[in-house]
Design an enzyme around this catalytic site. Structure first.
Site, PDB file in Angstrom:
ATOM      1  N   CYS A   1       0.489  -0.994  -0.063  1.00  0.00           N
ATOM      2  CA  CYS A   1      -0.108   0.068   0.031  1.00  0.00           C
ATOM      3  C   CYS A   1       0.682   1.430   0.367  1.00  0.00           C
ATOM      4  O   CYS A   1       2.219   1.493   0.357  1.00  0.00           O
ATOM      5  CB  CYS A   1      -0.829   0.367   0.758  1.00  0.00           C
ATOM      6  SG  CYS A   1      -0.465   0.077   2.411  1.00  0.00           S
TER       7      CYS A   1
ATOM      8  N   CYS B   1       3.602   1.821   3.121  1.00  0.00           N
ATOM      9  CA  CYS B   1       4.657   0.994   2.866  1.00  0.00           C
ATOM     10  C   CYS B   1       5.135   2.180   1.319  1.00  0.00           C
ATOM     11  O   CYS B   1       6.717   1.697   1.763  1.00  0.00           O
ATOM     12  CB  CYS B   1       4.762  -0.856   1.685  1.00  0.00           C
ATOM     13  SG  CYS B   1       3.272  -1.569   2.537  1.00  0.00           S
TER      14      CYS B   1
ATOM     15  N   ASP C   1      -2.857  13.415 -29.213  1.00  0.00           N
ATOM     16  CA  ASP C   1      -1.626  13.642 -30.809  1.00  0.00           C
ATOM     17  C   ASP C   1      -2.888  13.962 -31.624  1.00  0.00           C
ATOM     18  O   ASP C   1      -3.813  13.488 -31.540  1.00  0.00           O
ATOM     19  CB  ASP C   1      -1.298  11.932 -30.298  1.00  0.00           C
ATOM     20  CG  ASP C   1      -0.073  11.663 -31.756  1.00  0.00           C
ATOM     21  OD1 ASP C   1       0.689  12.890 -31.928  1.00  0.00           O
ATOM     22  OD2 ASP C   1      -0.381  10.587 -32.427  1.00  0.00           O
TER      23      ASP C   1
ATOM     24  N   ASP D   1      -1.576   7.261 -29.661  1.00  0.00           N
ATOM     25  CA  ASP D   1      -1.669   5.974 -30.838  1.00  0.00           C
ATOM     26  C   ASP D   1      -0.843   5.516 -30.794  1.00  0.00           C
ATOM     27  O   ASP D   1      -0.353   4.313 -30.962  1.00  0.00           O
ATOM     28  CB  ASP D   1      -2.471   5.926 -31.687  1.00  0.00           C
ATOM     29  CG  ASP D   1      -2.507   6.740 -32.783  1.00  0.00           C
ATOM     30  OD1 ASP D   1      -1.713   7.885 -32.604  1.00  0.00           O
ATOM     31  OD2 ASP D   1      -2.708   6.009 -33.599  1.00  0.00           O
TER      32      ASP D   1
ATOM     33  N   ASP E   1       4.093   8.257 -29.032  1.00  0.00           N
ATOM     34  CA  ASP E   1       3.063   9.146 -27.422  1.00  0.00           C
ATOM     35  C   ASP E   1       3.519   8.251 -26.458  1.00  0.00           C
ATOM     36  O   ASP E   1       2.909   8.810 -25.157  1.00  0.00           O
ATOM     37  CB  ASP E   1       2.162   8.941 -28.017  1.00  0.00           C
ATOM     38  CG  ASP E   1       1.074   9.456 -29.360  1.00  0.00           C
ATOM     39  OD1 ASP E   1       2.194  10.524 -30.034  1.00  0.00           O
ATOM     40  OD2 ASP E   1       0.883   9.330 -29.954  1.00  0.00           O
TER      41      ASP E   1
END
Length: 856
Positions: free
Chosen positions: A12, A15, A449, A647, A651
């Protein structure tokens, strides 16, 4: 010096926070960033003051494990075998634990609650597990069934009590303590039942047979494991991005050594090697072409769909694809210095440096757990000192622990996230992690983009301008020329001609003129298609078309001039057009207070043209992958919460760097794996819905947390016996467990309301191609080659004799630009040869002045 580490044992944000603090205390550690999602740590330190061993030791002393990453980005690039990932082993182990935990939990709950469940209960089961008549069987059966559950999930107890002993309790401490307390009380009750049966005290037997909490002990760890299992699966998707990047570059290269071709591993390449690349192969390094010319698909680097022409002296990049020509290039950067390797490093660095999103429950758990433990001990001792019996005090203490079990607190966030992600998946919005869903609610800027995200990612014909030419002849000519080319613009043209039912004629002597256009013979005519420079060099007078060509280019379109023989037939233009819903998505983002920025590797003029049509106010054009990531960083440094939508492989660094990366479903695998969310339908309106869904989930989480804390504030004092002195009301552990269960039920029911979230789409999305309205214009002008002539034949009425024939001939021959005239008295026609365009009206006027009539 900067070093990356793998960290194990974190469960978590408490931690990851402890690891950061432990390493940050070391003298010489300047910057420490721990990423819970990737279980990694990035440390910037002074190697003259501390060593890697000191850092590892600090993490181990904090209760976790650490080791430096042994494979660098450069080494990974040339690694052919992909080892089994740690996360895959973790998921498999967790699935095994969850399956067997459920198998043992179901009969435990059935035995414990068979009398209360609306299920058929066979008579022998009712008799065998009668809580009073067969109390030992009833209790011992549950005890035996939860032992495997507790053993399978021993991680919670080991880690929880270990961190508790070190003074840094986390969610494992809450889970382990709550489950162990319930099991311990059940074991205590089992002894008391035996004591009651031995002494004949059936009231004692009855009391403790109704106060067994073995099912709660098993239920707690099983429910938490369910959430952890789905979380681990989401983590597993993100770590595949670098593997996809590694696979871009070829594993071998063909080089020239002493005049002979030799195939070697890319590991052996050095700067200065002469490398041969055939059509369809990828470049193995960065370099400069020294022989040949070709077109190169650079979409892996720039994300743009159109291939780039390359010739001697041009630079090429490793990982890009040679589309057509046979070339030889000299390497200038190899191994970890290539552009693709740097992209890999960018993705790794962005993933490692992304700050973990601290769960509200985890933040409070560090205070909540020791507070509850302290209350339990203090209240228990208080009752003992006040004269109460040991059993009474122990019962009070256990009731406090059980009633403050972390289920409601622990479920408040993950259940809402689970329902929210499920609702998104139903509507084509795949959100990979709860962290991403939480972060998206604060997004105030979205960066998109261009190619393949805002636009279709491939060109379509948009304009046809005819120069005094029949459209059928024009389309036959251009389609025949482009049918031999593999350029994406050629595909757009041939597809358009096919849609218009054009029969493509046969071409001869086809030739592609590098960087300019194509030429061939069609039906005996020399025909050409290409840019303005190409046609101008061939002698065509293209000046008259300059305004139209510039206007098309300003709109982000690519014009192709087509000529047949010595005459320009017209212009056909193509462009990568916007998707159906792009404009609506931009409008919807603005309506919910999110700014939109378009980021692209394309040229400024094309980008601005598209932005103007879509209503996008800010454009950043001509950027490479590292610049895209830098732009995201700049926006974040200004205090913005940034979402990146893309895409392409280029990117990936920006998607990883952004607070939330959103990949278009039809994009590259690397972009999808690097992103935090994927739009399956390729519909940008779903990106708007993702932000709205995130905001709804966060509202739900806040409601859940309020209930969880409100419940604890009310129930802990009751469990402590606050009302016992005045009213004799004592909250037994059984009631405490029931209250704990009800708190969890309330949280889950509230989260289930998210199932009614409405995903609005202003425009119905479908996968059919966009209906493109092609603009057709007929430019009534003949445009010829310089020094070329053209003939026109007219019908002339009124000629009766040889004298009439001579009058018409002399009148036409006297016109400026006319070089030859033939007049036929028998056919009543006049054929004129000219070196420039003369309108039909000018011919009619001259013939009329001579006393005759031109039939138009």
């Amino acid at each position: 010096m900067k070093e990356n580490f793998d960290v194990t044992g974190m469960s978590c944000s408490a931690c990851s926070s402890r690891v950061e603090k432990a390493v940050g205390k070391i003298v010489g550690a300047d910057n420490v960033s721990v990423n819970l999602l990737t279980n990694s740590m990035q440390v910037k330190f002074d190697e003259t003051k501390i060593s890697i061993a000191n850092i590892v030791e600090a993490v181990v002393d904090a209760g976790y494990g650490a080791s430096p990453k042994k494979i660098t980005a450069a080494q990974k690039k040339t690694t052919t075998a992909t080892p089994e990932r740690t996360i895959d082993k973790e998921i498999a182990a967790m699935k095994f634990r969850l399956k067997w935990s459920i198998i043992f939990l179901v009969p435990t709950v059935y035995i414990a609650m068979h009398s209360m469940l609306p299920l058929p209960v066979p008579e022998f089961v009712s008799n065998l597990f009668d809580g009073r008549a067969n109390a030992v069987t009833f209790a011992f059966a549950q005890f035996l069934l939860i032992l495997p559950i507790m053993y399978l999930n021993r991680k919670y107890y080991i880690n929880g009590f270990k961190t508790l002993a070190m003074g840094a309790p986390n969610m494992d401490s809450l889970v382990g303590l709550g489950s162990m307390a319930a099991a311990a009380f059940g074991a205590f009750a089992l002894f008391r039942i035996g004591q009651g049966l031995g002494g004949g005290d059936l009231n004692l037997v009855d009391e403790y047979s109704r106060n067994l909490y073995f099912e709660s002990a098993g239920m707690i760890v099983t429910l938490i494991t369910v959430g952890k299992f789905f979380e681990a699966r989401a983590k597993g998707k993100t770590s595949q991005a670098v593997e996809k990047l590694i696979n871009l570059a070829p594993k071998q290269a063909t080089i020239l050594r002493d005049g002979e071709e030799v195939t070697i591993s890319v590991d052996e390449l050095v700067v200065g090697d002469e490398i041969i690349v055939k059509p369809g192969e990828s470049f193995a390094a960065d370099g400069v072409i020294i022989d040949g010319n070709t077109s190169v698909d650079e979409s892996a680097l720039t994300g743009e769909s159109l291939p780039v022409n390359k010739t001697i002296g041009d630079e090429v990049t490793g990982g890009t694809l040679n589309k057509s020509g046979f070339v030889k290039f000299k390497s200038t950067r190899v191994g970890g210095e290539t552009a693709i390797s740097k992209i890999i490093a960018l993705v790794e660095e962005a993933s490692s440096s992304k700050a973990p999103i601290a769960k509200t429950a985890d933040k409070i758990a560090g205070i909540f757990v020791p507070t509850v433990i302290a209350i339990s001990i203090v209240v228990g001792l208080g009752w003992l000192l006040s004269g109460a019996g040991v059993e009474f005090a122990f019962s009070i203490a256990v009731s406090i622990l059980v009633i403050s079990c972390p289920c409601a607190l622990g479920l408040a966030t993950p259940v809402a996230i689970m329902v929210g992600t499920g609702k998104g998946a139903e509507n084509g919005i795949l959100i990979k992690s709860g962290e991403s869903l939480e972060t998206a609610h604060a997004i105030d800027t979205v960066v998109m983009d261009k190619t393949g995200t805002i636009t279709e990612g491939k060109p379509f014909v948009t304009d046809v301008i005819l120069c005094n030419t029949d459209e059928k002849i024009f389309l036959e000519t251009v389609a025949a020329l482009e049918s031999k080319s593999e350029h994406p613009l050629a595909t757009a043209v041939t597809n358009y001609a096919s849609d218009k039912k054009i029969q493509i004629p046969v071409t001869e002597n086809f030739q592609a003129v590098f960087g300019k256009g194509v030429r061939a013979q069609i039906d005996g005519f020399d025909c050409y298609a290409g840019n303005e420079k190409f046609l101008s060099e061939l002698g065509f007078q293209t000046d008259i078309l300059s305004d139209k060509i510039n206007a098309l280019a300003t709109e982000g379109k690519t014009p192709i001039i087509v000529a047949r023989g010595e005459k320009i037939l017209g212009i056909i233009a193509a462009a990568d057009i916007e998707k159906k819903n792009s404009a609506q998505a931009v409008k919807d983002f603005k309506s919910i207070g999110v700014d939109v920025i378009m980021l692209t590797g394309d040229n400024e003029r094309t980008a601005q043209a598209i932005a103007k049509r879509l209503g996008i106010d800010k454009v950043v054009a001509g950027v490479l992958p590292d610049n895209k990531s830098a732009e995201i960083s700049r926006l974040q440094s200004e205090g913005h919460k940034v979402a990146m939508i893309g895409d392409g492989i280029n990117d990936a660094p920006a998607l990883a760097k952004a607070d939330v990366g959103i990949a278009i479903g039809a994009g590259t695998d690397v972009a999808i794996e690097s992103a935090d969310a994927v739009l399956v339908r390729n519909d940008l309106l779903d990106a708007v819905s993702a932000v709205r869904l995130s905001r709804a989930v966060m509202t739900n989480i806040k409601q859940n947390l309020f209930w969880a804390f409100f419940y604890n504030i009310i129930c802990i004092p009751l469990a402590a016996g606050l009302l016992y002195p005045a009213f004799g009301i004592k909250l037994s552990p059984m009631i405490g467990a029931a209250a704990m269960s009800m708190s969890s039920v309330c949280v889950v029911l509230n989260a289930l309301r998210l199932r009614f979230f409405n995903v609005e789409r202003s425009i119905k999305f479908d996968d059919t191609p966009r209906d493109i309205k092609v603009r057709t214009e007929n430019f009534q002008t003949d445009i010829l080659k310089e020094g070329a002539t053209v003939q026109k034949t007219f019908k002339v009425e009124g000629m009766m004799c040889k004298h009439c024939q001579k009058h018409v001939h002399d009148a036409l021959a006297g016109m400026d630009g006319v070089t030859a005239v033939e007049v036929s008295l028998e056919e009543n026609t006049a054929t004129v040869t000219m070196t420039k365009e003369i309108s039909v009206d000018d011919f009619a006027k001259v013939i009329e002045e001579a006393g005759y009539e031109l039939v138009k």
